[in-house]
Design a protein around this motif. Structure first.
Motif, PDB file in Angstrom:
ATOM      1  N   ARG A   1      -3.994 -15.927  -8.670  1.00 33.78           N
ATOM      2  CA  ARG A   1      -3.406 -14.991  -7.826  1.00 33.78           C
ATOM      3  C   ARG A   1      -3.423 -13.647  -8.375  1.00 33.78           C
ATOM      4  NH1 ARG A   1      -0.222 -17.593  -4.069  1.00 33.78           N
ATOM      5  NH2 ARG A   1      -0.364 -19.988  -4.014  1.00 33.78           N
ATOM      6  N   LEU A   2      -2.990 -12.839  -7.613  1.00 39.22           N
ATOM      7  CA  LEU A   2      -3.057 -11.101  -7.963  1.00 39.22           C
ATOM      8  C   LEU A   2      -1.683 -10.553  -7.436  1.00 39.22           C
ATOM      9  CD1 LEU A   2      -4.207  -9.316  -5.487  1.00 39.22           C
ATOM     10  CD2 LEU A   2      -6.313  -9.826  -6.556  1.00 39.22           C
ATOM     11  N   ASP A   3      -1.274  -9.416  -7.929  1.00 37.89           N
ATOM     12  CA  ASP A   3      -0.437  -8.476  -7.259  1.00 37.89           C
ATOM     13  C   ASP A   3      -1.224  -7.050  -7.000  1.00 37.89           C
ATOM     14  OD1 ASP A   3       1.543 -10.350  -7.746  1.00 37.89           O
ATOM     15  OD2 ASP A   3       1.968  -9.529  -9.823  1.00 37.89           O
ATOM     16  N   VAL A   4      -0.573  -6.583  -5.871  1.00 45.00           N
ATOM     17  CA  VAL A   4      -1.295  -4.896  -5.652  1.00 45.00           C
ATOM     18  C   VAL A   4      -0.183  -4.152  -5.569  1.00 45.00           C
ATOM     19  CG1 VAL A   4      -2.475  -3.879  -3.888  1.00 45.00           C
ATOM     20  CG2 VAL A   4      -2.649  -6.315  -4.102  1.00 45.00           C
ATOM     21  N   TYR A   5      -0.278  -3.029  -6.472  1.00 45.81           N
ATOM     22  CA  TYR A   5       0.630  -1.980  -6.772  1.00 45.81           C
ATOM     23  C   TYR A   5       0.383  -0.841  -5.845  1.00 45.81           C
ATOM     24  CZ  TYR A   5       2.596  -4.907 -10.247  1.00 45.81           C
ATOM     25  OH  TYR A   5       3.112  -6.131 -11.180  1.00 45.81           O
ATOM     26  N   ARG A   6       1.057  -0.214  -4.894  1.00 46.92           N
ATOM     27  CA  ARG A   6       0.334   0.993  -3.998  1.00 46.92           C
ATOM     28  C   ARG A   6       1.372   2.056  -4.062  1.00 46.92           C
ATOM     29  NH1 ARG A   6      -0.299  -2.334   1.841  1.00 46.92           N
ATOM     30  NH2 ARG A   6       1.893  -3.091   1.298  1.00 46.92           N
ATOM     31  N   PRO A   7       0.832   3.219  -3.938  1.00 47.52           N
ATOM     32  CA  PRO A   7       1.748   4.735  -3.688  1.00 47.52           C
ATOM     33  C   PRO A   7       2.357   4.388  -2.826  1.00 47.52           C
ATOM     34  CG  PRO A   7      -0.768   4.917  -4.049  1.00 47.52           C
ATOM     35  CD  PRO A   7      -0.711   3.514  -3.768  1.00 47.52           C
ATOM     36  N   THR A   8       3.770   5.051  -3.031  1.00 53.83           N
ATOM     37  CA  THR A   8       4.842   5.089  -2.089  1.00 53.83           C
ATOM     38  C   THR A   8       4.300   5.768  -0.852  1.00 53.83           C
ATOM     39  OG1 THR A   8       5.821   6.907  -3.183  1.00 53.83           O
ATOM     40  CG2 THR A   8       6.777   4.627  -3.920  1.00 53.83           C
ATOM     41  N   THR A   9       3.761   7.018  -1.095  1.00 50.23           N
ATOM     42  CA  THR A   9       3.293   7.669   0.023  1.00 50.23           C
ATOM     43  C   THR A   9       1.543   8.208  -0.073  1.00 50.23           C
ATOM     44  OG1 THR A   9       3.763   9.761  -1.284  1.00 50.23           O
ATOM     45  CG2 THR A   9       5.536   9.012   0.331  1.00 50.23           C
ATOM     46  N   ALA A  10       0.795   8.037   0.857  1.00 56.57           N
ATOM     47  CA  ALA A  10      -0.398   8.187   0.897  1.00 56.57           C
ATOM     48  C   ALA A  10      -0.865   8.671   2.204  1.00 56.57           C
ATOM     49  CB  ALA A  10      -1.361   7.078   0.286  1.00 56.57           C
ATOM     50  N   SER A  11      -1.552   9.785   2.290  1.00 61.82           N
ATOM     51  CA  SER A  11      -1.975  10.155   3.555  1.00 61.82           C
ATOM     52  C   SER A  11      -3.333   9.903   4.042  1.00 61.82           C
ATOM     53  CB  SER A  11      -1.638  11.787   3.803  1.00 61.82           C
ATOM     54  OG  SER A  11      -2.508  12.452   2.849  1.00 61.82           O
ATOM     55  N   GLU A  12      -4.065   9.267   2.925  1.00 61.38           N
ATOM     56  CA  GLU A  12      -5.636   8.986   3.110  1.00 61.38           C
ATOM     57  C   GLU A  12      -5.620   7.978   2.185  1.00 61.38           C
ATOM     58  OE1 GLU A  12      -7.420  12.490   0.283  1.00 61.38           O
ATOM     59  OE2 GLU A  12      -7.508  12.560   2.335  1.00 61.38           O
ATOM     60  N   ALA A  13      -7.073   7.397   2.068  1.00 58.90           N
ATOM     61  CA  ALA A  13      -7.242   6.211   1.379  1.00 58.90           C
ATOM     62  C   ALA A  13      -7.207   6.664  -0.156  1.00 58.90           C
ATOM     63  CB  ALA A  13      -8.793   5.719   1.502  1.00 58.90           C
ATOM     64  N   SER A  14      -6.671   5.732  -1.035  1.00 59.97           N
ATOM     65  CA  SER A  14      -6.186   6.242  -2.436  1.00 59.97           C
ATOM     66  C   SER A  14      -7.485   5.704  -3.621  1.00 59.97           C
ATOM     67  CB  SER A  14      -5.037   5.623  -2.729  1.00 59.97           C
ATOM     68  OG  SER A  14      -3.899   6.143  -2.002  1.00 59.97           O
ATOM     69  N   PRO A  15      -7.475   6.089  -4.430  1.00 64.74           N
ATOM     70  CA  PRO A  15      -8.441   5.503  -5.387  1.00 64.74           C
ATOM     71  C   PRO A  15      -7.878   4.348  -5.951  1.00 64.74           C
ATOM     72  CG  PRO A  15      -7.360   7.374  -6.460  1.00 64.74           C
ATOM     73  CD  PRO A  15      -7.104   7.388  -4.923  1.00 64.74           C
TER      74      PRO A  15
ATOM     75  N   GLY B   1      -5.105   0.227   1.771  1.00 64.40           N
ATOM     76  CA  GLY B   1      -5.010   1.627   1.351  1.00 64.40           C
ATOM     77  C   GLY B   1      -5.935   2.080   0.352  1.00 64.40           C
ATOM     78  N   GLY B   2      -6.902   1.501  -0.052  1.00 66.51           N
ATOM     79  CA  GLY B   2      -7.724   1.766  -1.114  1.00 66.51           C
ATOM     80  C   GLY B   2      -8.972   2.487  -0.693  1.00 66.51           C
ATOM     81  N   ASP B   3      -9.565   3.320  -1.363  1.00 64.04           N
ATOM     82  CA  ASP B   3     -10.912   3.998  -1.148  1.00 64.04           C
ATOM     83  C   ASP B   3     -11.994   3.219  -1.867  1.00 64.04           C
ATOM     84  OD1 ASP B   3     -13.105   5.402  -0.705  1.00 64.04           O
ATOM     85  OD2 ASP B   3     -12.205   7.340  -1.385  1.00 64.04           O
ATOM     86  N   THR B   4     -12.650   2.114  -1.174  1.00 63.27           N
ATOM     87  CA  THR B   4     -13.978   1.615  -1.919  1.00 63.27           C
ATOM     88  C   THR B   4     -14.756   2.335  -2.615  1.00 63.27           C
ATOM     89  OG1 THR B   4     -15.113   1.125   0.303  1.00 63.27           O
ATOM     90  CG2 THR B   4     -13.216  -0.499  -0.455  1.00 63.27           C
ATOM     91  N   ARG B   5     -14.946   3.563  -2.325  1.00 60.66           N
ATOM     92  CA  ARG B   5     -15.846   4.548  -2.954  1.00 60.66           C
ATOM     93  C   ARG B   5     -15.238   4.794  -4.339  1.00 60.66           C
ATOM     94  NH1 ARG B   5     -15.990   8.769   1.674  1.00 60.66           N
ATOM     95  NH2 ARG B   5     -13.818   8.575   1.199  1.00 60.66           N
ATOM     96  N   ARG B   6     -14.150   4.503  -4.483  1.00 60.24           N
ATOM     97  CA  ARG B   6     -13.345   5.023  -5.886  1.00 60.24           C
ATOM     98  C   ARG B   6     -12.748   3.690  -6.430  1.00 60.24           C
ATOM     99  NH1 ARG B   6      -9.795  10.104  -4.546  1.00 60.24           N
ATOM    100  NH2 ARG B   6      -9.466   8.808  -2.439  1.00 60.24           N
TER     101      ARG B   6
END
Length: 250
Positions: free
Chosen positions: A13-27, A89-94
């Motif tokens: 299993r894994l956990d995912v930690y995400r930014p609280t606010t993001a207007s576009e795909a995140s690194p 919400g992640g950017d697969t290019r980064r």
């Protein structure tokens, strides 16, 4: 935070930690823990700090005590992130790859051997308090030997290293030696040396009673862990060759 997602056929299993606010795909950062089996919780303080800086951070369990040293788990986690980061919400290019202690050795293999993760290489690697002169789980070879034997045509990716000066578990000379070897090969690299120990560099402290690392609020751990989190964010958001070949003292 999304907790306890099964990421592969092995059932880890894994956990995912995400930014609280993001207007576009995140690194994105894929962050591997050390030798203790299934210790993704140990990296929670660091992952939260990285997410607060705008990174989507995936932290998987894996078992170094598995029959293959954990290779299957590590590969499955990398495949999951490549395929599913966008859903969180992640950017697969980064996508940057990072690891602490034993996880750091494995992460370094992904940078130095294109076959370590089935041809996929991250855009950057962050090595946290790693030892690089002994075999690691993905290839069974020592990263320092892998670098020495790497083909000159292998595209260099940025390697960010951080290692506490008071580390009693893994000698800081391990990171210094790898850093010097990377410089010699002309790879973009940096080495940070905060005044902390093996656990402090990930914002934790070792608890002898439970035999695990737990969150720490001591000044040296908070400062060093924050420094590591900033490295993760910078590594995930960089463009090629953005990492300078310098050594930054604490």
């Amino acid at each position: 935070m999304v907790s306890g997602l099964v990421y592969g056929a092995s059932g880890q299993r894994l956990d995912v930690y995400r930014p609280t606010t993001a207007s576009e795909a995140s690194p994105v950062v894929l962050l591997w823990h050390g030798r203790g089996p299934e210790e993704r919780d140990v990296l929670a303080p660091l992952a939260r700090a990285a997410a607060s800086l705008g990174v989507v951070c995936f932290v998987p369990d894996w078992r170094p005590d598995a029959h293959d040293g954990g290779r299957t788990h590590l590969r499955e986690s990398a495949i999951f992130v490549q395929r599913n980061a966008a859903d969180f919400g992640g950017d697969t290019r980064r996508i940057a790859l990072a690891g602490w202690s034993l996880g750091s050795k494995a992460a370094m293999a992904a940078a130095l051997d294109p076959n370590a993760l089935d041809g996929w290489r991250p855009q950057a690697v962050v090595g946290i308090a790693g030892g690089y002169t002994r075999p690691e789980p993905l290839t069974g070879r020592a990263p320092i030997d892998e670098l020495t034997g790497a083909e000159e045509s292998l595209p260099a990716i940025p390697i960010w290293l951080i290692h506490g000066t008071a580390d009693p578990v893994v000698d800081i000379q391990q990171s210094r030696r790898l850093h010097a070897a990377l410089q010699h090969r002309g790879w973009p690299t940096s080495l940070d040396e905060p005044d902390t120990d093996h656990a402090g560099v990930i914002m934790t402290e070792y608890d002898p009673e439970s035999r695990r690392c737990r969150p720490s609020h001591t000044d040296h751990a908070v400062q060093a862990g924050s420094q590591t989190a900033h490295l993760l964010a910078r590594a995930a958001n960089i463009t090629p060759r953005a990492c300078q070949t310098v050594r930054r003292p604490s």
